[in-house]
Design an enzyme around this catalytic site. Structure first.
Site, mmCIF file in Angstrom:
data_model
loop_
_atom_site.group_PDB
_atom_site.id
_atom_site.type_symbol
_atom_site.label_atom_id
_atom_site.label_comp_id
_atom_site.label_asym_id
_atom_site.label_seq_id
_atom_site.Cartn_x
_atom_site.Cartn_y
_atom_site.Cartn_z
ATOM 1 N N GLY A 55 0.787 -1.324 -0.106
ATOM 2 C CA GLY A 55 -0.033 -0.263 0.060
ATOM 3 C C GLY A 55 0.892 1.070 -0.072
ATOM 4 N N CYS A 82 5.243 -6.181 1.338
ATOM 5 C CA CYS A 82 5.725 -4.692 1.130
ATOM 6 C C CYS A 82 5.132 -3.755 2.500
ATOM 7 C CB CYS A 82 5.181 -4.244 -0.218
ATOM 8 S SG CYS A 82 5.964 -2.773 -0.688
ATOM 9 N N TYR A 83 4.104 -3.022 2.137
ATOM 10 C CA TYR A 83 3.523 -2.328 3.223
ATOM 11 C C TYR A 83 2.996 -3.286 4.362
ATOM 12 C CZ TYR A 83 1.181 0.834 6.297
ATOM 13 O OH TYR A 83 0.789 1.516 7.683
ATOM 14 N N HIS A 172 7.701 -7.656 -4.187
ATOM 15 C CA HIS A 172 6.079 -8.180 -4.574
ATOM 16 C C HIS A 172 6.318 -9.515 -5.313
ATOM 17 C CE1 HIS A 172 3.836 -4.449 -3.642
ATOM 18 N NE2 HIS A 172 5.046 -3.963 -3.729
ATOM 19 N N GLU A 174 3.661 -11.187 -6.066
ATOM 20 C CA GLU A 174 2.382 -11.336 -6.747
ATOM 21 C C GLU A 174 2.562 -10.950 -8.513
ATOM 22 O OE1 GLU A 174 3.092 -9.232 -4.510
ATOM 23 O OE2 GLU A 174 1.370 -7.389 -4.425
ATOM 24 N N ASP A 230 -18.120 -9.444 -21.183
ATOM 25 C CA ASP A 230 -18.371 -9.129 -19.646
ATOM 26 C C ASP A 230 -19.717 -9.099 -19.541
ATOM 27 O OD1 ASP A 230 -15.725 -8.974 -20.027
ATOM 28 O OD2 ASP A 230 -15.872 -6.962 -19.869
ATOM 29 N N LYS A 372 -9.814 -10.406 -16.995
ATOM 30 C CA LYS A 372 -10.619 -10.638 -18.370
ATOM 31 C C LYS A 372 -10.530 -12.264 -18.584
ATOM 32 C CE LYS A 372 -12.582 -9.012 -22.092
ATOM 33 N NZ LYS A 372 -13.640 -7.893 -22.061
#
Ligand code: XMP
Length: 517
Positions: A55, A82-83, A172, A174, A230, A372
């Site tokens: 964050g 991280c944060y 990170h 991710e 969508d 998506k």
């Protein structure tokens, strides 16, 4: 019960990627903002593990965000990123310093010691690539922790408390720029927390259906179908959940591609038996923007008319309590500004913005957490044909924004529709449709001289566009074989009356955008 991971969000732009990686490893997860997690919720949710996201904050700020204290007393593994690492360290009695050695982008971690996060992927002594984005950094560890990895800017880049199963990393895992990041996360959820990994998109579907039923009760839902992936997946999912409480409204504004309106109506009304109102508003829309050149005016006029038409139809069917929208996660990040500052409007994309407030309806947005390609998986899970879920994205204002710099007329719409259909048919025949994010033709506002047979022609030029992308935010032009481009150009010039020249657009995004307007 399915194993559940709780992701506590501190506002990172990439928090959803954590959820996505966890989902990809077959584990269910939910993201909840740090300031909206009660002890009762924690007990009820009963997470098998907790992940604290990154964050933009600093633990030194007044009222700095923190994790609910109870998270560290649940007796389950916790991973700080991280944060998330900084607040974990700060809350557990260590120290975080404001550093002048900031790290952004690619960095390297030296693996100092083995640790459960690294099993089978990072060996002691190795130097591993990661992605960093931090100013503050951990400076002293809380009791019970050891350092297992360091980088130039972060002496405590990876830390572990094996007894409590608390782990934290400054980088990170991710993002794809941390090449083994997904495996590190999997080591945490599977190896450390013992999640079984048996969760699938089919389970996601069941869960989403359950949530829709809970939210909607016996209320009425209305969904604007555009024919795109969508809104179609949204409609079919909601229909599975609540059947005829859902009505779809398909507003045909006359800027659809060739045959598209028919396909939508046939699929939804005949195949799925979903109550569908088909409004042919072609004249209203075309009359309103005929002659208009300015892209934003076109978008806004189409947006306003869409809302008015939709509203009228909703009234006719006796109103609804809920409005369903196919909002995806990238739409959510694009529309939220964590800095609180105004962001520049490049294009007004959100065609139905303002509708729920006007009509006093609540939103149902079952795809808000998905990317998506995950929506496509969900669509397949719901039995939508591959040819439908694999469709390229198509903008709300349709062909109206593909006739730039010139007054729009019915004749030009027809010319463009024909060229576009030939183009798409050819790339399908060449087996390239699925390799391309989006391909379309643009009718240019110039006439050029040509020669056909023995005669002179003076007709429009058209541009072909094709891009690869993962989320539409950045894109590269597609490198077609020249023979294919030649064949498409030939067919368009021979078969479409009104076009005598075809060009190919080599612009990437940025600096260009995908659409020309
Ligand atoms: P750009 O042109 O901004 O487009 O690079 C990114 C993606 O968004 C689509 N797009 C729109 N979608 N309403 C929409 O629903 C719009 O006004 C709009 N403009 C662009 C575009 O087709 C691409 O997939």
């Amino acid at each position: 019960m399915t194993d559940r991971v709780l992701i506590i969000d501190f506002g990172s732009q990439v928090t959803q990627l954590i959820a996505r990686r966890v989902r990809e490893s077959g584990v269910y997860s939910e993201i909840h903002p740090f300031n909206n997690i009660s002890d009762e919720f924690l007990d009820e949710y009963a997470p098998k593990a907790v992940i604290l996201s990154g964050g933009p904050a600093s633990v030194h700020w007044d009222k700095a965000p923190s994790a609910p204290a109870r998270v560290f007393d649940l007796g389950v593994p916790v991973l700080g990123i991280c944060y998330g690492q900084q607040t974990m360290v700060n809350q557990l009695g260590g120290k975080v310093a404001t550093s002048d050695h900031r790290e952004f982008g690619r960095a390297f971690v030296d693996v100092i010691e083995d640790c459960a996060l690294f099993t089978g992927t990072w060996a002691e002594g190795a130097r591993e690539q990661v992605w960093m984005s931090h100013g503050d950094r951990v400076d002293a560890l809380p009791d019970g922790f050891r350092v297992v990895g360091k980088s130039d800017g972060a002496p405590f880049a990876a830390i572990a408390n094996d007894d409590k199963k608390f782990y934290a990393v400054q980088f990170h895992p991710e993002v794809v720029h941390t090449p083994h990041g997904a495996q590190l996360l999997k080591n945490f959820t599977h190896g450390v927390a013992g999640c079984s990994g048996d969760w699938t998109m089919n389970a996601y579907k069941d869960d989403a259906i359950e949530k829709i039923r809970k939210q909607v009760g016996d209320g009425k839902v209305i969904c604007g179908l555009s024919g795109g992936v969508d809104s179609s997946v949204t409609a079919v999912l909601i229909h599975e959940a609540i059947g005829d409480q859902l009505t779809c409204v398909f507003v045909d504004h006359g800027f659809m591609r060739s045959g598209e309106a028919d396909q939508v109506v046939t699929l939804f009304r005949d195949h799925y038996n979903i109550p569908l109102v088909h409004v042919d508003a072609t004249d209203t829309f075309i009359n309103a923007i005929e002659g208009e050149i300015d892209p934003e005016t076109k978008r806004k006029t189409i947006g306003r008319l869409f809302i008015e038409t939709f509203e009228e139809e909703a009234k006719k069917i006796g109103g609804a309590d809920f409005l369903a929208q196919g909002t995806l996660y990238p739409d959510v990040i694009e529309s939220v500004s964590f800095t609180g500052g105004p962001s520049v409007t490049i294009k007004s994309h959100h065609n139905v913005g303002g509708l729920p407030e006007r009509m006093n309806m609540q939103l149902v947005e079952p795809l808000r957490e998905l990317f998506k390609d995950e929506v496509r998986d969900l669509g397949r899970e719901l039995g939508l044909p591959d040819s439908f879920v694999g469709r390229h994205p198509f903008p709300g204002p349709g062909l109206a924004i593909r006739i730039p710099g010139q007054p729009i007329t019915r004749e030009k719409l027809d010319i463009l529709r024909k060229a576009d259909a030939i183009y798409l048919e050819e790339i399908r025949n060449a087996g390239l449709y699925d390799a391309i994010w989006q391909a379309f033709a643009v009718l240019l506002p110039v006439r050029t001289v040509g020669v056909m047979g023995d005669g002179r022609t003076y007709d429009y030029a058209c541009a072909l566009r094709a891009v690869t992308s993962t989320d539409g935010m950045t894109a590269d032009f597609f490198p077609y074989p020249p023979e294919l481009l030649g064949r498409i150009a030939n067919r368009i010039i021979n078969e479409v009356n009104g076009i005598n020249r075809v060009t190919y657009d080599f612009t990437s995004k940025p600096p260009g955008t995908i659409e020309w307007e």
